[in-house]
Write an enzyme that holds these catalytic residues in place. Structure first.
Site, PDB file in Angstrom:
ATOM      1  N   GLN A  47       2.918   0.766  14.011  1.00 56.75           N
ATOM      2  CA  GLN A  47       2.913   2.222  13.296  1.00 56.75           C
ATOM      3  C   GLN A  47       1.556   2.728  13.424  1.00 56.75           C
ATOM      4  O   GLN A  47       0.492   2.122  13.724  1.00 56.75           O
ATOM      5  CB  GLN A  47       3.184   1.824  11.810  1.00 56.75           C
ATOM      6  CG  GLN A  47       1.977   0.911  11.218  1.00 56.75           C
ATOM      7  CD  GLN A  47       2.712   0.211   9.863  1.00 56.75           C
ATOM      8  OE1 GLN A  47       3.129  -0.850  10.093  1.00 56.75           O
ATOM      9  NE2 GLN A  47       2.617   0.961   8.548  1.00 56.75           N
ATOM     10  N   TRP A  64       0.886  -1.269  -0.020  1.00 58.04           N
ATOM     11  CA  TRP A  64      -0.112  -0.099   0.082  1.00 58.04           C
ATOM     12  C   TRP A  64       0.909   1.251  -0.070  1.00 58.04           C
ATOM     13  O   TRP A  64       0.461   2.310  -0.029  1.00 58.04           O
ATOM     14  CB  TRP A  64      -0.749  -0.050   1.324  1.00 58.04           C
ATOM     15  CG  TRP A  64      -0.468   0.340   2.554  1.00 58.04           C
ATOM     16  CD1 TRP A  64       0.890  -0.129   2.945  1.00 58.04           C
ATOM     17  CD2 TRP A  64      -0.670   1.155   3.530  1.00 58.04           C
ATOM     18  NE1 TRP A  64       1.184   0.379   4.349  1.00 58.04           N
ATOM     19  CE2 TRP A  64       0.533   1.240   4.561  1.00 58.04           C
ATOM     20  CE3 TRP A  64      -1.824   1.831   3.521  1.00 58.04           C
ATOM     21  CZ2 TRP A  64       0.207   1.713   5.800  1.00 58.04           C
ATOM     22  CZ3 TRP A  64      -2.061   2.705   4.963  1.00 58.04           C
ATOM     23  CH2 TRP A  64      -0.856   2.533   5.873  1.00 58.04           C
ATOM     24  N   ASP A  65       2.166   0.861   0.043  1.00 57.84           N
ATOM     25  CA  ASP A  65       3.169   2.183  -0.055  1.00 57.84           C
ATOM     26  C   ASP A  65       2.697   3.215  -0.767  1.00 57.84           C
ATOM     27  O   ASP A  65       3.127   4.477  -0.810  1.00 57.84           O
ATOM     28  CB  ASP A  65       4.420   1.614  -0.017  1.00 57.84           C
ATOM     29  CG  ASP A  65       4.912   0.672   1.159  1.00 57.84           C
ATOM     30  OD1 ASP A  65       4.087  -0.324   1.344  1.00 57.84           O
ATOM     31  OD2 ASP A  65       5.868   0.853   1.933  1.00 57.84           O
ATOM     32  N   GLU A  81       0.692  -3.835  11.790  1.00 55.98           N
ATOM     33  CA  GLU A  81       0.864  -5.473  11.740  1.00 55.98           C
ATOM     34  C   GLU A  81       1.093  -5.931  12.988  1.00 55.98           C
ATOM     35  O   GLU A  81       1.500  -7.153  12.832  1.00 55.98           O
ATOM     36  CB  GLU A  81       2.098  -5.370  10.562  1.00 55.98           C
ATOM     37  CG  GLU A  81       1.947  -4.790   9.384  1.00 55.98           C
ATOM     38  CD  GLU A  81       2.782  -5.198   8.281  1.00 55.98           C
ATOM     39  OE1 GLU A  81       3.924  -5.481   8.612  1.00 55.98           O
ATOM     40  OE2 GLU A  81       2.456  -5.465   7.237  1.00 55.98           O
TER      41      GLU A  81
HETATM   42  C1  BGC Z   1       4.873  -1.884   7.004  1.00 54.38           C
HETATM   43  C2  BGC Z   1       3.760  -1.907   5.872  1.00 54.38           C
HETATM   44  C3  BGC Z   1       4.648  -1.431   4.621  1.00 54.38           C
HETATM   45  C4  BGC Z   1       5.729  -2.725   4.484  1.00 54.38           C
HETATM   46  C5  BGC Z   1       6.424  -2.317   3.111  1.00 54.38           C
HETATM   47  C6  BGC Z   1       6.125  -2.982   6.657  1.00 54.38           C
HETATM   48  O1  BGC Z   1       6.956  -2.929   7.611  1.00 54.38           O
HETATM   49  O2  BGC Z   1       4.347  -2.302   8.269  1.00 54.38           O
HETATM   50  O3  BGC Z   1       2.975  -0.975   6.437  1.00 54.38           O
HETATM   51  O4  BGC Z   1       3.680  -1.546   3.703  1.00 54.38           O
HETATM   52  O5  BGC Z   1       6.503  -2.347   5.451  1.00 54.38           O
HETATM   53  O6  BGC Z   1       7.032  -1.083   2.999  1.00 54.38           O
END
Ligand code: BGC
Length: 797
Positions: A611, A351-352, A490
């Site tokens: 986060q 989703w970045d 997460e």
């Molecule tokens: C983050 C996610 C992100 C992913 C890729 C993970 O560590 O929690 O939000 O999309 O990294 O950057």
């Protein structure tokens, strides 16, 4: 060191991976890490080259399970170049390593320069100066220039230049137990040294990759002899030169790279050889490359005054533009979370893009649109994923690669405990919200109903449908609920006492689902009648369905506890973590999930987030928009409570470990209006996350593209309050005291190179000459119309 330069003196094996990642050169089509040309992957050096969108699948046996992963392939290495003096040791061999190295990355021109000297163990010293580029002008070309000056000897200098297809995807320690072989050699050939070539094919996706190289002595006595050595996966040629002490010998290696997926080619090998044949020498390539970068910087420059911040901002923009450049507009690729700079997250698309899009909309809108097309092309797959869950519409995968299937790994390794754990992060259904948000922002900023009619509305509506079908009516609550999902945090993937994974009513997902449903209905209203009918008929969207969109958008559940928005239903039951004790015991607790798991515990039991999760709402929505949604949902008291947002911010701020670099960006944004000092300090943290490798070793495996783009976005949209409203640009600057002045360029509604100079007192808007209509600007209630070729100054208070 000026603010256009990133430089490193000396050599430090512990930091080599970081330097390689940060010194990566690329052009949106491919990128190559800043590794030393004389080194292969040896545990310290890692020369990776990645072609955007070039993925391959491989099967591995892990903890007794067969698992399949798709990786962004480490393509054959075009860099190899070494030399030896008078039959002595080769540079890079034991006893002939370089010393006194300086590495300098010129951000303005995209040139990496390396100087050092080498003593070959027999008393012969040679000074070396290398420059390289990956052409921003001609995306299939790269070049390495090496100047060798014998200091205290004369005699035969042998230079070995090679193409190496015997490479693997072994750049990430945690993935070492997995199958890392993706390339099948397809042969080598050519008439060295004017041309050598190497052909390879990815083992499952069958993508052909061809490299062609020309190695020439361009200064010095000229090559006396050349010898070739080759294997099916390696080809090298040796050039022998009669070197004279004190007189430099310059060797140029020019390389062309094509794959079988390129446009306008017959086959990739013929294309690589033809590109090479047409390629100029290093000086010519440097000239066109420099010009391409000059043009990019003219449109994308950001100026903040402070030299160190300025340098990091340039570094961030530089890597963003190397990953997603104007060349990307012609490709079928998404936003790789870690750039084209390393192998972490296997080059997957998450989703970045939510953090990257705003900048692209304002600078490279064609590239932004191409990234949406990447999603749109994968609608059939996303529809099938939704159908498999009994849902209508399109459910995009949490991790996406070549064809848009779910690429999230089933198991991930906790390096702290050595345990392989189930990975449930695929439950982050909010990825569709990010895509829908980007569709809407692209529409708002570029103002094209044609874009909506052609494919934007289809994406938006299909995502809205799945979100609507994910929502179920709970008669007991009298509200729609979304069960069994994960939010952006997460560290929570299940309830501590529940077997099945997922959480209910993640506030971010629920509220943003309402927002998406509202925008879907708005898009239908704003489309011309014929387009609305066509898109609705094409996807079979019925009036009953859109009515249901409206009902859900009026009755979605939002959980609250202790007068704050709850991250998910039942959050209040979780225990408080003793943050001080964990900090005292472990120091860095950003990866709290790994710490707790290794202790036999789990983040799922605690009010502890990785986060920003709830706070993402304040990142994407204005306070007014959020209040409006709450009011429409029937939460009038909450909507009218002025303390709701500040209390919610404080609550999660105290309970977030910032285990993702995205977190600091969101916090910098969210705090910008209430606590400017804290906002600035989060921005500084985000600015330092890659240059200082603050997540402890992760940058070596690839830059954090979302955070890099996010830092620039905080400056140009958040601190300026910049937003698009119909045909006009609105500003509401509140610069932090540490930032007395900010200038940048953007592109808006056809005007290229619009310049904004903002200070604590005023905003100057300068529009370059063009035949376009004047640009409408608004700043704190005052409006102005800025004619092309003129500037206007508006007070900001
Ligand atoms: C983050 C996610 C992100 C992913 C890729 C993970 O560590 O929690 O939000 O999309 O990294 O950057």
């Amino acid at each position: 060191m000026n603010s256009w330069t990133l430089a490193y003196d000396g050599f430090d094996p512990r930091h080599e991976g970081l330097r390689e990642a940060l010194c990566t050169l690329g052009n949106g089509y491919f990128a190559t890490r800043g590794a030393a040309p004389e080194r292969g992957a040896d545990g310290v050096h890692y020369p990776g080259t990645y072609v955007a969108g070039c993925y391959n699948r491989a099967t591995s046996l892990v903890a007794g399970h067969e698992i399949e992963n798709e990786d962004l392939v480490n393509a054959p290495n075009w860099l190899p170049l070494t030399f030896c003096a008078e039959g002595g040791r080769w540079l890079g061999e034991d006893g002939a390593a370089g010393s006194g190295q300086r590495l300098e990355l010129d951000l303005r021109r995209g040139v990496l320069t390396r100087t050092f000297q080498v003593c070959d163990g027999e008393g012969r010293t040679t000074r070396v100066r290398q420059r390289r580029l990956v052409s921003m002008a001609e995306p299939h070309l790269a070049a390495l220039e090496t100047e060798l000056t014998p200091q205290d000897w004369s005699g035969t200098l042998t230079v070995r230049s090679a193409l190496d297809g015997a490479v693997a995807n072994s750049g990430v320690e945690r993935y070492r137990k997995l199958n890392d072989r993706h390339l099948v050699p397809q042969g080598t050939g050519g008439a060295a040294p004017e041309e050598t070539w190497l052909r390879s094919e990815t083992s499952a996706s069958g993508i052909g990759i061809a490299l062609a190289a020309r190695t020439r002595v361009t200064r010095g006595p000229g090559a006396a002899t050349a010898a070739v050595d080759s294997r099916p996966d390696w080809i090298g040629c040796d050039l022998e030169v009669a070197a004279v002490g004190g007189r430099p010998v310059t060797v140029e290696k020019v390389v062309a790279l094509h794959t079988s997926r390129d446009k306008a080619i017959s086959d990739h090998l013929t294309a690589a050889r033809a590109s090479l044949a047409r390629a100029g020498d290093f000086a010519e390539l440097l000239e066109s490359h420099t010009l391409a970068w000059r043009h990019l910087w003219q449109e994308c420059a950001v100026d903040v005054g402070d030299a160190e911040d300025q340098r990091i901002l340039r570094l961030h923009l530089f890597h963003l533009l190397q990953t997603l450049s104007p060349h990307t507009a012609d490709l079928d690729v998404g936003v790789p979370a870690r750039g084209l700079h390393g192998e972490a997250y296997r080059g997957h698309v998450f989703w970045d893009e939510l953090f990257v899009f705003p900048l692209l909309n304002l600078h490279l809108p064609e590239t932004a649109r191409a990234l949406l097309r990447y999603r749109w092309r994968r609608l059939p797959r996303a529809r099938a994923a939704a159908r498999a869950q009994g849902l209508r519409g399109a459910m995009f995968p949490w991790q996406s690669g070549s064809d848009g299937r779910e690429e999230t790994q089933h198991l991930h390794l906790n390096p702290r405990s050595g345990h392989w754990l189930s990975d449930r992060s695929y439950l982050q259904r909010h990825v569709g919200i990010a895509i829908a948000y980007n569709v809407w922002e692209h529409y708002r900023v570029t103002g094209g109903t044609a874009f909506l009619a052609n494919f934007g509305a289809e994406l938006l509506l299909e995502i809205a449908r799945t979100l609507a079908d994910l929502a179920a009516y709970d008669h007991r609550l009298g509200r729609y609920v979304i069960r069994g999902v994960m939010g952006p945090d997460e560290y929570h993937d299940a309830y501590p006492d529940r077997e099945e994974p997922g959480l209910d009513d993640n506030a971010y997902t629920n509220i943003m689902a309402v927002w998406v449903l509202q925008r879907a209905l708005q898009a239908l209203e704003e489309l011309p009648e014929a387009s609305r009918r066509r898109v609705s008929e094409r996807i079979g969207l019925t009036a009953a369905e859109t009515k249901r969109f409206g009902r859900i958008a009026a009755r979605m559940r939002v959980p609250f506890h202790e007068d704050v928005i709850s991250q998910f239903a039942g959050y209040e039951e979780l225990a408080e973590l003793d943050w001080a004790a964990y900090r005292a015991r472990y120091g860095d607790i950003r990866r709290l999930d790994r710490i707790l798991e290794a202790e036999g515990d789990s983040c799922n039991r605690y009010r502890a987030s990785k986060q920003a999760d709830v706070l993402m709402l304040f990142f994407l929505l204005s306070a007014e928009e959020l209040r409006d949604i709450l009011r429409r949902l029937g939460y009038e008291d909450r909507a009218d409570d002025p303390g709701l947002i500040p209390r919610t911010v404080d609550h999660y701020l105290a309970r977030t470990s910032h285990g993702s670099t995205l977190s600091a960006v969101v916090h910098a944004w969210v705090l910008s209006r209430t606590d400017r000092a804290a906002s600035w300090s989060f921005l500084r943290e985000a600015l330092r996350s890659d240059i200082d490798d603050s997540q402890g070793g992760t940058t070596a495996e690839g830059i954090h593209l979302g955070a890099m783009a996010g830092t620039v976005d905080v400056l140009i949209r958040c601190y300026t309050g910049l937003s698009a409203h119909g045909g006009s640009l609105r500003l509401a600057p509140t610069l932090p005291p540490e930032l007395p002045h900010l200038s940048f360029h953007l592109r808006y509604r056809g005007h290229r190179g619009v310049r904004l100079d903002i200070s604590a007192a005023e905003a100057r808007i300068s529009v370059p000459p063009s035949p376009l209509p004047p640009l409408a600007v608004e700043c704190r209630g005052r409006s102005a119309s800025v004619a092309p070729g003129t500037s206007r100054v508006l007070p900001v208070r």
